[in-house]
Design a protein around this motif. Structure first.
Motif, PDB file in Angstrom:
ATOM      1  N   VAL A  29       0.837  -1.198   0.000  1.00  0.00           N
ATOM      2  CA  VAL A  29       0.000   0.000   0.000  1.00  0.00           C
ATOM      3  C   VAL A  29       0.879   1.258   0.000  1.00  0.00           C
ATOM      4  O   VAL A  29       0.540   2.254  -0.645  1.00  0.00           O
ATOM      5  CB  VAL A  29      -0.968  -0.016   1.211  1.00  0.00           C
ATOM      6  N   TYR A  32       2.108   1.671  -3.555  1.00  0.00           N
ATOM      7  CA  TYR A  32       0.988   2.163  -4.367  1.00  0.00           C
ATOM      8  C   TYR A  32       0.744   3.644  -4.060  1.00  0.00           C
ATOM      9  O   TYR A  32       0.482   4.441  -4.960  1.00  0.00           O
ATOM     10  CB  TYR A  32      -0.245   1.314  -4.064  1.00  0.00           C
ATOM     11  N   TRP A  52      -2.076   1.888 -14.338  1.00  0.00           N
ATOM     12  CA  TRP A  52      -2.927   1.642 -13.176  1.00  0.00           C
ATOM     13  C   TRP A  52      -3.481   0.227 -13.170  1.00  0.00           C
ATOM     14  O   TRP A  52      -3.597  -0.393 -12.113  1.00  0.00           O
ATOM     15  CB  TRP A  52      -4.058   2.670 -13.108  1.00  0.00           C
ATOM     16  N   PHE A  53      -3.784  -0.297 -14.341  1.00  0.00           N
ATOM     17  CA  PHE A  53      -4.297  -1.667 -14.426  1.00  0.00           C
ATOM     18  C   PHE A  53      -3.234  -2.661 -13.949  1.00  0.00           C
ATOM     19  O   PHE A  53      -3.522  -3.542 -13.131  1.00  0.00           O
ATOM     20  CB  PHE A  53      -4.724  -1.996 -15.858  1.00  0.00           C
ATOM     21  N   GLN A  55      -0.465  -2.091 -12.111  1.00  0.00           N
ATOM     22  CA  GLN A  55      -0.097  -1.887 -10.697  1.00  0.00           C
ATOM     23  C   GLN A  55      -1.205  -2.376  -9.757  1.00  0.00           C
ATOM     24  O   GLN A  55      -0.921  -2.986  -8.727  1.00  0.00           O
ATOM     25  CB  GLN A  55       0.210  -0.404 -10.429  1.00  0.00           C
ATOM     26  N   THR A  56      -2.450  -2.122 -10.120  1.00  0.00           N
ATOM     27  CA  THR A  56      -3.567  -2.566  -9.279  1.00  0.00           C
ATOM     28  C   THR A  56      -3.675  -4.092  -9.291  1.00  0.00           C
ATOM     29  O   THR A  56      -3.977  -4.707  -8.265  1.00  0.00           O
ATOM     30  CB  THR A  56      -4.884  -1.914  -9.743  1.00  0.00           C
ATOM     31  N   THR A  57      -3.401  -4.690 -10.426  1.00  0.00           N
ATOM     32  CA  THR A  57      -3.409  -6.153 -10.512  1.00  0.00           C
ATOM     33  C   THR A  57      -2.322  -6.743  -9.615  1.00  0.00           C
ATOM     34  O   THR A  57      -2.575  -7.703  -8.870  1.00  0.00           O
ATOM     35  CB  THR A  57      -3.218  -6.614 -11.972  1.00  0.00           C
ATOM     36  N   LEU A  59      -1.006  -5.325  -6.999  1.00  0.00           N
ATOM     37  CA  LEU A  59      -1.456  -5.064  -5.633  1.00  0.00           C
ATOM     38  C   LEU A  59      -2.421  -6.153  -5.175  1.00  0.00           C
ATOM     39  O   LEU A  59      -2.269  -6.723  -4.088  1.00  0.00           O
ATOM     40  CB  LEU A  59      -2.127  -3.688  -5.560  1.00  0.00           C
ATOM     41  N   ALA A  60      -3.410  -6.471  -6.009  1.00  0.00           N
ATOM     42  CA  ALA A  60      -4.388  -7.500  -5.663  1.00  0.00           C
ATOM     43  C   ALA A  60      -3.728  -8.872  -5.529  1.00  0.00           C
ATOM     44  O   ALA A  60      -4.031  -9.629  -4.593  1.00  0.00           O
ATOM     45  CB  ALA A  60      -5.498  -7.548  -6.723  1.00  0.00           C
ATOM     46  N   MET A 150       6.849  -3.585  -9.157  1.00  0.00           N
ATOM     47  CA  MET A 150       6.032  -2.369  -9.137  1.00  0.00           C
ATOM     48  C   MET A 150       6.909  -1.120  -9.194  1.00  0.00           C
ATOM     49  O   MET A 150       6.609  -0.175  -9.938  1.00  0.00           O
ATOM     50  CB  MET A 150       5.165  -2.324  -7.872  1.00  0.00           C
TER      51      MET A 150
END
Length: 158
Positions: A29, A32, A52-53, A55-57, A59-60, A150
């Motif tokens: 987090v 991010y 963003w796609f 990095q968010t992937t 993260l998940a 990341m």
């Protein structure tokens, strides 16, 4: 302001990487969050949909893998749900009770206690405890690699 922005970004990256090892820190987090700090101090225009796609992937995946890899280690060594819960509690409490050593001893002891409470014999409980340590170390490796990706992607993107 530019220096302050970069200092905050670097601090968030450091905290993020430390969080991969020490679970009390925000970890992924923080990394991010560094992207938002960059956007606020400099610009969001470098970051498009794909940034963003991706990095968010990641993260998940880190959130899911963090629990799944640790639980896999316990299950692989014969542990049950009680040892997974005990290992998780030990991971949170261990570093506070026994600084430094508690990071590894906490999940081990928690898994063993969980197994013993659920009625498992001590040898099998110790094996599940060892599995919690293997799962923890595997989880740390996965998080460090993904979080490094990341950060590298961030610098490539900008």
């Amino acid at each position: 302001m530019e220096i302050l922005g970069w200092l905050l970004i670097i601090v968030l990256f450091i905290v993020g990487m430390a969080g991969a090892i020490y679970p009390i820190l925000p970890g992924v987090v923080a990394i991010y969050g560094a992207f938002f700090v960059y956007g606020l101090f400099f610009s969001f225009k470098e970051f498009g949909f794909w940034f963003w796609f991706i990095q968010t992937t990641i993260l998940a995946v880190i959130f899911i893998a963090d629990y799944a890899v640790s639980a896999w280690g316990v299950k692989k060594f014969g542990g049950n749900r009680a040892s997974v819960i005990g290992a998780t509690i030990g991971l949170i409490i261990g570093p506070f009770v026994i600084p430094v050593v508690g990071l590894i001893a906490g999940p081990f002891i928690g898994a063993v206690i969980g197994e013993v409470i659920s009625g498992t014999e001590i040898n099998r409980a110790l094996k599940a405890g060892w599995g919690s340590v293997v799962g923890l170390l595997s989880s740390i490796v996965v998080k460090v690699i993904l979080q490094a990706i990341m950060i590298v992607l961030f610098f490539i993107w900008i």
